[in-house]
Write a protein that holds these residues in place. Sequence first.
Motif, PDB file in Angstrom:
ATOM      1  N   ASP A 141       0.806  -1.208   0.000  1.00  0.00           N
ATOM      2  CA  ASP A 141       0.000   0.000   0.000  1.00  0.00           C
ATOM      3  C   ASP A 141       0.846   1.268   0.000  1.00  0.00           C
ATOM      4  O   ASP A 141       0.301   2.362  -0.146  1.00  0.00           O
ATOM      5  CB  ASP A 141      -0.977   0.005   1.169  1.00  0.00           C
ATOM      6  N   ALA A 142       2.154   1.157   0.184  1.00  0.00           N
ATOM      7  CA  ALA A 142       3.052   2.272  -0.115  1.00  0.00           C
ATOM      8  C   ALA A 142       3.529   2.168  -1.560  1.00  0.00           C
ATOM      9  O   ALA A 142       3.505   3.148  -2.309  1.00  0.00           O
ATOM     10  CB  ALA A 142       4.239   2.272   0.839  1.00  0.00           C
ATOM     11  N   HIS A 156      11.837  -4.997  -4.171  1.00  0.00           N
ATOM     12  CA  HIS A 156      10.665  -5.876  -4.165  1.00  0.00           C
ATOM     13  C   HIS A 156       9.612  -5.326  -5.124  1.00  0.00           C
ATOM     14  O   HIS A 156       9.601  -4.134  -5.430  1.00  0.00           O
ATOM     15  CB  HIS A 156      10.079  -5.966  -2.758  1.00  0.00           C
ATOM     16  N   GLN A 157       8.742  -6.185  -5.558  1.00  0.00           N
ATOM     17  CA  GLN A 157       7.598  -5.777  -6.373  1.00  0.00           C
ATOM     18  C   GLN A 157       6.336  -6.270  -5.664  1.00  0.00           C
ATOM     19  O   GLN A 157       5.715  -7.262  -6.060  1.00  0.00           O
ATOM     20  CB  GLN A 157       7.713  -6.354  -7.789  1.00  0.00           C
ATOM     21  N   PRO A 158       5.937  -5.590  -4.592  1.00  0.00           N
ATOM     22  CA  PRO A 158       4.811  -6.074  -3.772  1.00  0.00           C
ATOM     23  C   PRO A 158       3.494  -6.068  -4.535  1.00  0.00           C
ATOM     24  O   PRO A 158       3.231  -5.204  -5.382  1.00  0.00           O
ATOM     25  CB  PRO A 158       4.763  -5.066  -2.613  1.00  0.00           C
ATOM     26  N   THR A 159       2.665  -7.055  -4.226  1.00  0.00           N
ATOM     27  CA  THR A 159       1.289  -7.117  -4.706  1.00  0.00           C
ATOM     28  C   THR A 159       0.404  -7.412  -3.506  1.00  0.00           C
ATOM     29  O   THR A 159       0.891  -7.787  -2.426  1.00  0.00           O
ATOM     30  CB  THR A 159       1.098  -8.224  -5.753  1.00  0.00           C
ATOM     31  N   HIS A 173       4.799   1.614   7.674  1.00  0.00           N
ATOM     32  CA  HIS A 173       3.413   1.517   7.226  1.00  0.00           C
ATOM     33  C   HIS A 173       2.735   0.257   7.774  1.00  0.00           C
ATOM     34  O   HIS A 173       1.531   0.285   8.069  1.00  0.00           O
ATOM     35  CB  HIS A 173       3.339   1.569   5.700  1.00  0.00           C
ATOM     36  N   ALA A 174       3.457  -0.833   7.904  1.00  0.00           N
ATOM     37  CA  ALA A 174       2.872  -2.030   8.514  1.00  0.00           C
ATOM     38  C   ALA A 174       2.479  -1.750   9.957  1.00  0.00           C
ATOM     39  O   ALA A 174       1.450  -2.246  10.448  1.00  0.00           O
ATOM     40  CB  ALA A 174       3.850  -3.194   8.444  1.00  0.00           C
TER      41      ALA A 174
END
Length: 271
Positions: A141-142, A156-159, A173-174
């Motif tokens: 979400d960032a 990283h490539q967060p989804t 943010h977590a």
Amino acid sequence: MDGWLAHHLARRRDGVKHPVHDFLFTYYSHRPAQLRRWHPGHGVLLRDGAPDRDYLAVDGGVLLDPALLAKRADSVRWIRDLLAATASRPAQLGCFGMHEWAMVYRQTQQEVRHNSWPLRLSPAATAEVVQDRGVRCTHFDAFRFFTAPARPLNVHQPTRELQPALEQPGCLHANMDLYKWAYKLSPLVPSELVTACFALSREIRELDMRASPYDLADLGFPPVRIETPEGRAEYAAAQRSFADRAAPLRNALLTACDHLLPPTAASTRSR
């Protein structure tokens, strides 16, 4: 709550934006009126209480409607598993808040989100910091607010699907999101827990924006200059402190979820 909410409500009435504290009411969806309403949590009898859409009349008072828990069991389970996965990992303290810089990377002053406030460095110098330091953001979400040119620079490539596999307890943010998980569990959890998570989120947000590329000194937020070795050390120390303070709140939310779910629904707790 009124001590925290009064300034926000006055600004909202007057149409004044705040680049730090508005986040708690724009990104997060819990409204001030919801924050001000007290709940005791699931299974607590309120003597002489009045029934409403959440509470059923029973002998001696009211209780939260059991159907509410049944309806939200899947959500409780998802939140519980995310919290447990996050708690099982060591805190990573090497990101230095570069996510906020990645959100303005290669943008002009007019294009940035908080364009009423100046950047501390020129757009070119801001971009150079991002390129020199790199980005190590684990929080989806960032990451989803990164500019398009910044996304490939992230390690990283967060989804959304990878969120339980990537989230870690050093992430600002977590730890701010503990407030989100607390209010999403409301009214099933006590309002005191929601309030504690809100208070921590509010403090973390201040560090988040002090370490950002924006110059917010006139608002009373002196910068943490993460473009310097001294600033990075200051940021990492504060990040560690917030991770330590977030841990008992995360555990309290985990315990609350375990109490809400049937014994077979809560997976084995990581320690």
